[in-house]
Write a protein that holds these residues in place. Structure first.
Motif, short mmCIF file in Angstrom:
data_model
loop_
_atom_site.label_atom_id
_atom_site.label_comp_id
_atom_site.label_asym_id
_atom_site.label_seq_id
_atom_site.Cartn_x
_atom_site.Cartn_y
_atom_site.Cartn_z
N ASP A 352 45.62 43.94 35.14
CA ASP A 352 45.77 43.45 33.75
C ASP A 352 45.32 41.99 33.62
OD1 ASP A 352 46.56 45.79 32.63
OD2 ASP A 352 48.72 45.37 32.70
N LYS A 355 41.68 41.89 33.55
CA LYS A 355 41.19 42.39 32.26
C LYS A 355 41.25 41.27 31.21
CE LYS A 355 42.55 45.65 28.80
NZ LYS A 355 43.50 46.71 28.45
N ALA A 358 38.20 39.19 31.19
CA ALA A 358 36.92 39.86 30.92
C ALA A 358 36.30 39.37 29.61
CB ALA A 358 37.14 41.37 30.85
N ASP A 362 31.74 42.47 30.13
CA ASP A 362 32.61 43.15 31.11
C ASP A 362 33.34 44.35 30.52
OD1 ASP A 362 31.99 41.29 33.12
OD2 ASP A 362 33.57 39.92 32.45
N LYS A 363 33.17 44.57 29.22
CA LYS A 363 33.92 45.67 28.56
C LYS A 363 33.34 47.02 28.97
CE LYS A 363 36.75 43.49 25.50
NZ LYS A 363 37.18 42.51 26.53
N ASP A 370 40.18 52.49 29.55
CA ASP A 370 39.68 51.11 29.55
C ASP A 370 39.51 50.64 30.99
OD1 ASP A 370 39.06 48.49 29.23
OD2 ASP A 370 40.63 48.07 27.76
N CYS A 371 38.27 50.45 31.37
CA CYS A 371 37.98 50.03 32.76
C CYS A 371 37.41 48.61 32.77
CB CYS A 371 36.98 50.99 33.39
SG CYS A 371 37.52 52.69 33.40
N SER A 372 37.84 47.79 31.82
CA SER A 372 37.29 46.43 31.75
C SER A 372 38.01 45.50 32.72
CB SER A 372 37.45 45.88 30.33
OG SER A 372 37.02 46.83 29.39
N PHE A 373 37.24 44.65 33.39
CA PHE A 373 37.81 43.53 34.14
C PHE A 373 36.69 42.53 34.40
CE2 PHE A 373 36.86 46.94 37.22
CZ PHE A 373 35.94 46.30 38.05
N ARG A 413 47.99 47.85 37.97
CA ARG A 413 47.66 47.23 36.68
C ARG A 413 48.68 46.14 36.38
NH1 ARG A 413 44.12 47.89 33.11
NH2 ARG A 413 42.64 49.50 33.44
#
Length: 526
Positions: A352, A355, A358, A362-363, A370-373, A413
């Motif tokens: 988290d 994220k 990001a 990076d989105k 949601d695999c953003s980081f 997370r």
């Protein structure tokens, strides 16, 4: 090395792109056993500058040659002959795999030069234990283990080359396709001798669709339509599998496993010596590879601890290369990450937190998840935690030896224990597909065995008298943890060992051989 530090700061995508580009300029040559290195390089240089090269042992001697320019490969290919079809008829596929022979071996063999061979597999555990006994702290023992087991620069080049050679086939059908490694080959946690997981990617075709949107009309390809993505994947892999089987030089034991949850083609790539698994692009698996890459780059203690715990688990039969109810290496790695998130102060950030950092590029939303980081390592603040690996190793065993697995699950997370959503013995949240447990396969007896081994190991490290053991030439620290604990209570075993010379240790090390024969065979066989 400085080179290592500068590569460490690159983003995952930059490293991938660089390595794939490097692989395109690379060829693999099978060499005679008696070889003059200078003459070979002289000959190759007539096609262009050789940027780097190394030799390795794989059913004889092979050389990996990286040219500075891609055009040198084509120039060399133009000059290379086709084998005479005396007893076999050849499939006329021109790859980047060549055989170099001496026309007149006798006269030339006076000039052979000794070659430096790059090792492509790690040393056996019994040899490792002897090296560990010479170290001066558990921390340095762990770095020795890391150095012996981690992928070398040469081995990584070979992995990307294997992908690039497969891509030469897929491009015959899909000119825009790429074949990229994922998982342990690229996430900084790969061990010498491990398989190469590769996937076929058509993403470049996807990028083009946006270009036509401007203007009053649209134009698109006519393409074959199939009822499901899964069916398309199965058909594509089936054809590529047949292709490798029928035409691929050195591709052996091709198995198409198309009904698996993730359809794949398994084959053994003899020229590079790797066992390969080819599947079609799995975006979430790539995000997992990148997440681990980031954690592995943030702090040198992360990789040292992961490699140590995985080696320890293998020695004690907690993990196994065959699928089953054992804990997988991926689950173990996630347990180590979680433990490092829980230190005070934390050694690595939670998912988290990554994220939060990001930005737009990076989105990544994949299949609703949601695999953003963050991908830029410089945006992540270094940890203030200064605990040594000596401390962390003992604390890891202590922490999981007393973890309430009945009630709690492991969530990277949030970086905290959360109530288990269902009753699997071990529940580790998939970092991206939040409704999946990555350790669903683990049963109660295996989990209990893990807990028992962790407690035993914590206890051995606590009551250890390092100085005495070094005087008695007994395995100490990490070395003591890499010897199977046996049926007997380990304190009794230690007392029995007091005052007995190196013979006992040698027999212990021999018993290790048997225990480890299986995993070693796997490593050596590659």
């Amino acid at each position: 090395t400085d080179a290592e530090v500068s590569t460490r700061k690159k983003t995952f995508a930059e490293v991938q792109t660089e390595r794939l580009d490097q692989a395109e300029r690379t060829v693999l040559i099978k060499c005679p056993s008696k070889l003059n290195e200078k003459k070979l390089l002289q000959y190759l240089s007539s096609h262009g500058n050789v940027k780097s090269h190394f030799f390795f042992e794989n059913r004889g001697i092979s050389a990996l040659i990286e040219f500075s320019e891609k055009s040198s490969v084509a120039s060399l290919q133009d000059a290379v002959g086709i084998p005479g079809a005396s007893e076999h008829h050849v499939v006329p596929f021109k790859s980047r795999l060549f055989t170099f022979t001496l026309k007149n071996p006798v006269s030339q063999h006076m000039e052979e030069t000794p070659l430096h061979l790059s090792p492509q597999c790690h040393i056996p555990v019994k040899d490792l234990i002897q090296k560990l006994c010479l170290a001066d702290s558990i921390s340095s023992q762990m770095y020795i283990l890391l150095n012996e087991y981690q992928l070398t620069e040469e081995n990584i080049k070979l992995r990307f080359l294997a992908c690039s050679l497969v891509r030469d086939f897929t491009r015959a059908y899909f000119p825009d396709s790429t074949v990229k490694p994922f998982g342990s080959s690229v996430n900084t946690f790969g061990k010498l001798g491990s398989d190469v997981d590769m996937f076929l990617d058509f993403r470049d075709t996807g990028k083009r669709t946006t270009k036509m949107k401007k203007g009053p009309f649209e134009m698109e390809y006519q393409m074959k339509r199939l009822p499901s993505e899964r069916l398309a994947t199965q058909r594509i892999l089936s054809v590529i599998g047949d292709c490798l089987d029928n035409f691929g030089p050195g591709c052996a034991n091709v198995q198409k496993i198309l009904n698996a949850r993730c359809p794949l083609v398994k084959f053994s790539h003899q020229p590079t010596g790797f066992q390969c698994d080819l599947s079609v692009s799995n975006s979430i698996a790539i995000r997992s590879s990148e997440l681990l890459y980031i954690y592995g780059c943030l702090d040198s203690r992360v990789r040292a601890l992961v490699f140590t715990i995985r080696c320890w688990a293998r020695v004690h039969g907690l993990t196994n290369s065959a699928p089953g109810t054992w804990i997988t290496n991926f689950s173990l790695t996630m347990m180590v990450m979680f433990f490092l998130q829980k230190r005070s102060p934390p050694i690595i950030p939670t998912l988290d937190q990554l994220k939060e950092l990001a930005d737009e590029k990076d989105k990544h939303i994949i299949g609703g998840y949601d695999c953003s980081f963050v991908s830029d390592l410089r945006k992540i603040k270094p940890t203030k935690n200064t605990e040594t690996l000596d401390v962390l190793l003992g604390e890891f065993f202590e922490y999981f030896g007393n973890f309430d697995f009945r009630k709690n699950s492991i969530n990277l997370r949030k970086g905290k224990e959360v109530n288990k959503p269902e009753s699997s013995p071990l529940y580790i949240w998939n970092p991206f597909e939040q409704d999946l447990n990555i350790s669903k396969n683990v049963n109660q007896p295996q989990l209990e065995k893990f807990i028992a081994m962790a407690r035993e190991s914590a206890w051995i490290l606590q009551k250890e008298d390092k100085t005495q053991q070094m005087i008695d030439k007994e395995p100490w620290g990490l070395a003591a943890l890499l010897i199977p604990f046996g049926k007997s209570n380990s304190s009794r075993m230690k007392n029995k060992m007091k005052g007995i010379g190196s013979e006992t240790i040698r027999s212990l090390l021999d018993s290790l051989k048997l225990n480890n024969a299986n995993s070693q065979q796997k490593a050596v066989g590659k």
